[in-house]
Design a protein around this motif. Structure first.
Motif, PDB file in Angstrom:
ATOM      1  N   GLU A  77      10.112   8.331 -14.664  1.00 43.58           N
ATOM      2  CA  GLU A  77       9.560   8.220 -13.317  1.00 43.58           C
ATOM      3  C   GLU A  77       8.147   7.666 -13.441  1.00 43.58           C
ATOM      4  O   GLU A  77       7.326   8.211 -14.176  1.00 43.58           O
ATOM      5  CB  GLU A  77       9.502   9.590 -12.641  1.00 43.58           C
ATOM      6  N   LEU A  78       7.886   6.560 -12.733  1.00 37.37           N
ATOM      7  CA  LEU A  78       6.579   5.934 -12.788  1.00 37.37           C
ATOM      8  C   LEU A  78       5.962   5.916 -11.393  1.00 37.37           C
ATOM      9  O   LEU A  78       6.582   5.424 -10.448  1.00 37.37           O
ATOM     10  CB  LEU A  78       6.701   4.503 -13.315  1.00 37.37           C
ATOM     11  N   PRO A  79       4.731   6.432 -11.252  1.00 41.75           N
ATOM     12  CA  PRO A  79       4.062   6.371  -9.949  1.00 41.75           C
ATOM     13  C   PRO A  79       3.621   4.930  -9.679  1.00 41.75           C
ATOM     14  O   PRO A  79       3.016   4.287 -10.541  1.00 41.75           O
ATOM     15  CB  PRO A  79       2.865   7.299 -10.126  1.00 41.75           C
ATOM     16  N   VAL A  80       3.959   4.410  -8.501  1.00 42.81           N
ATOM     17  CA  VAL A  80       3.663   3.017  -8.177  1.00 42.81           C
ATOM     18  C   VAL A  80       3.149   2.893  -6.741  1.00 42.81           C
ATOM     19  O   VAL A  80       3.300   3.809  -5.932  1.00 42.81           O
ATOM     20  CB  VAL A  80       4.901   2.114  -8.349  1.00 42.81           C
ATOM     21  N   LEU A 136      10.453  -7.236  -4.817  1.00 44.02           N
ATOM     22  CA  LEU A 136       9.546  -6.137  -4.495  1.00 44.02           C
ATOM     23  C   LEU A 136       8.619  -5.948  -5.687  1.00 44.02           C
ATOM     24  O   LEU A 136       9.076  -5.625  -6.781  1.00 44.02           O
ATOM     25  CB  LEU A 136      10.350  -4.861  -4.215  1.00 44.02           C
ATOM     26  N   TRP A 137       7.310  -6.186  -5.485  1.00 45.01           N
ATOM     27  CA  TRP A 137       6.326  -6.030  -6.547  1.00 45.01           C
ATOM     28  C   TRP A 137       5.676  -4.664  -6.425  1.00 45.01           C
ATOM     29  O   TRP A 137       5.190  -4.293  -5.350  1.00 45.01           O
ATOM     30  CB  TRP A 137       5.256  -7.112  -6.457  1.00 45.01           C
ATOM     31  N   LEU A 138       5.655  -3.932  -7.533  1.00 44.55           N
ATOM     32  CA  LEU A 138       5.118  -2.573  -7.565  1.00 44.55           C
ATOM     33  C   LEU A 138       4.093  -2.461  -8.695  1.00 44.55           C
ATOM     34  O   LEU A 138       4.398  -2.775  -9.853  1.00 44.55           O
ATOM     35  CB  LEU A 138       6.255  -1.572  -7.804  1.00 44.55           C
ATOM     36  N   ARG A 139       2.893  -2.003  -8.385  1.00 37.23           N
ATOM     37  CA  ARG A 139       1.841  -1.816  -9.383  1.00 37.23           C
ATOM     38  C   ARG A 139       1.835  -0.346  -9.808  1.00 37.23           C
ATOM     39  O   ARG A 139       1.930   0.549  -8.967  1.00 37.23           O
ATOM     40  CB  ARG A 139       0.478  -2.191  -8.809  1.00 37.23           C
ATOM     41  N   LEU A 140       1.720  -0.108 -11.123  1.00 39.65           N
ATOM     42  CA  LEU A 140       1.603   1.266 -11.601  1.00 39.65           C
ATOM     43  C   LEU A 140       0.346   1.880 -11.002  1.00 39.65           C
ATOM     44  O   LEU A 140      -0.706   1.239 -10.947  1.00 39.65           O
ATOM     45  CB  LEU A 140       1.532   1.313 -13.121  1.00 39.65           C
ATOM     46  N   HIS A 141       0.465   3.116 -10.568  1.00 37.07           N
ATOM     47  CA  HIS A 141      -0.641   3.800  -9.898  1.00 37.07           C
ATOM     48  C   HIS A 141      -1.185   4.916 -10.785  1.00 37.07           C
ATOM     49  O   HIS A 141      -0.516   5.933 -10.998  1.00 37.07           O
ATOM     50  CB  HIS A 141      -0.158   4.362  -8.557  1.00 37.07           C
ATOM     51  N   ASN A 142      -2.365   4.705 -11.310  1.00 35.08           N
ATOM     52  CA  ASN A 142      -3.075   5.692 -12.129  1.00 35.08           C
ATOM     53  C   ASN A 142      -2.232   6.307 -13.252  1.00 35.08           C
ATOM     54  O   ASN A 142      -2.154   7.531 -13.368  1.00 35.08           O
ATOM     55  CB  ASN A 142      -3.633   6.819 -11.254  1.00 35.08           C
ATOM     56  N   GLY A 178       0.792  -1.220   0.000  1.00 33.86           N
ATOM     57  CA  GLY A 178       0.000   0.000   0.000  1.00 33.86           C
ATOM     58  C   GLY A 178       0.824   1.269   0.000  1.00 33.86           C
ATOM     59  O   GLY A 178       0.292   2.360  -0.217  1.00 33.86           O
ATOM     60  N   THR A 179       2.140   1.158   0.238  1.00 32.06           N
ATOM     61  CA  THR A 179       3.013   2.330   0.236  1.00 32.06           C
ATOM     62  C   THR A 179       3.142   2.871  -1.181  1.00 32.06           C
ATOM     63  O   THR A 179       3.463   2.139  -2.108  1.00 32.06           O
ATOM     64  CB  THR A 179       4.416   1.972   0.764  1.00 32.06           C
ATOM     65  N   ALA A 180       2.881   4.150  -1.347  1.00 32.53           N
ATOM     66  CA  ALA A 180       3.018   4.800  -2.656  1.00 32.53           C
ATOM     67  C   ALA A 180       4.433   5.325  -2.811  1.00 32.53           C
ATOM     68  O   ALA A 180       5.118   5.607  -1.828  1.00 32.53           O
ATOM     69  CB  ALA A 180       2.014   5.940  -2.781  1.00 32.53           C
ATOM     70  N   GLY A 181       4.860   5.453  -4.049  1.00 31.67           N
ATOM     71  CA  GLY A 181       6.194   5.979  -4.327  1.00 31.67           C
ATOM     72  C   GLY A 181       6.415   6.108  -5.815  1.00 31.67           C
ATOM     73  O   GLY A 181       5.472   6.095  -6.609  1.00 31.67           O
TER      74      GLY A 181
END
Length: 189
Positions: free
Chosen positions: A138-141, A155-161, A120-123
């Motif tokens: 730079e990709l918001p994840v 570390l799995w990161l999902r693209l955020h919007n 749930g941490t954004a970055g």
């Protein structure tokens, strides 16, 4: 990658039923950060596409049709970009090279040690999309998960919007990376 990480739900969420690439690139995840240059990543990916598509890849017929003068100009530009890239890397803090898996939905970064983040941490993920270009996108994840294995951490990161335009540029870039990987594997047989 271990069998346990292959079956992780985050792996399925990001990579099932979509094109993905396994690459090693300069990449870093910054928890709590936000995109500094909105729109710049899309522009950079579209510019990379224009440069790589204009070169014609390794299509020998197309290269044979190019004039010698144009080929010399392209070689000079390639050399200039390589030299500029080296100069930029010396003056900037270079991103660490890390194996990663990348799709239009997000990334899995292989790390040497655990990061201090929770789901749930954004970055922001910063990565260099082309080795010849000394700039980062730079990709918001958002963090999906993190697990440890005998060989390190994932570390799995999902693209955020992501915007529709950025999503389209990412898909095209990933397709070119995938096509290049297939061509390289055929050459190495």
């Amino acid at each position: 990658m271990t069998p346990a990480s292959l079956s992780h739900p985050a792996e399925a969420e990001l990579f099932d039923d979509t094109l993905s690439c396994d690459v090693t690139l300069p990449v870093v995840f910054e928890a709590g950060a936000s995109v500094v240059r909105p729109g710049a990543s899309e522009m950079l990916l579209r510019s990379v596409a224009l440069v790589e598509d204009s070169r014609g890849g390794d299509d020998s017929e197309e290269r044979a049709e190019s004039s010698a003068q144009l080929q010399r100009l392209e070689a000079r530009m390639d050399l200039t970009l390589v030299l500029l890239g080296r100069l930029m890397q010396q003056s900037n803090a270079a991103l660490p090279m890390r194996p990663l898996r990348w799709s239009r939905h997000g990334l899995r970064i292989d790390l040497e040690q655990a990061s201090d983040v929770s789901p749930g941490t954004a970055g922001v993920v910063k990565l260099q999309p082309a080795e010849w270009l000394p700039d980062n996108i730079e990709l918001p994840v958002v963090v999906l998960a993190q697990t440890g294995t005998a060989g390190g951490f994932h570390l799995w990161l999902r693209l955020h919007n992501p915007s529709e335009a950025l999503g389209s540029a990412l898909e095209k870039h990933l397709f070119r990376l995938h096509r290049r990987q297939i061509a390289d594997s055929r050459r190495n047989r």
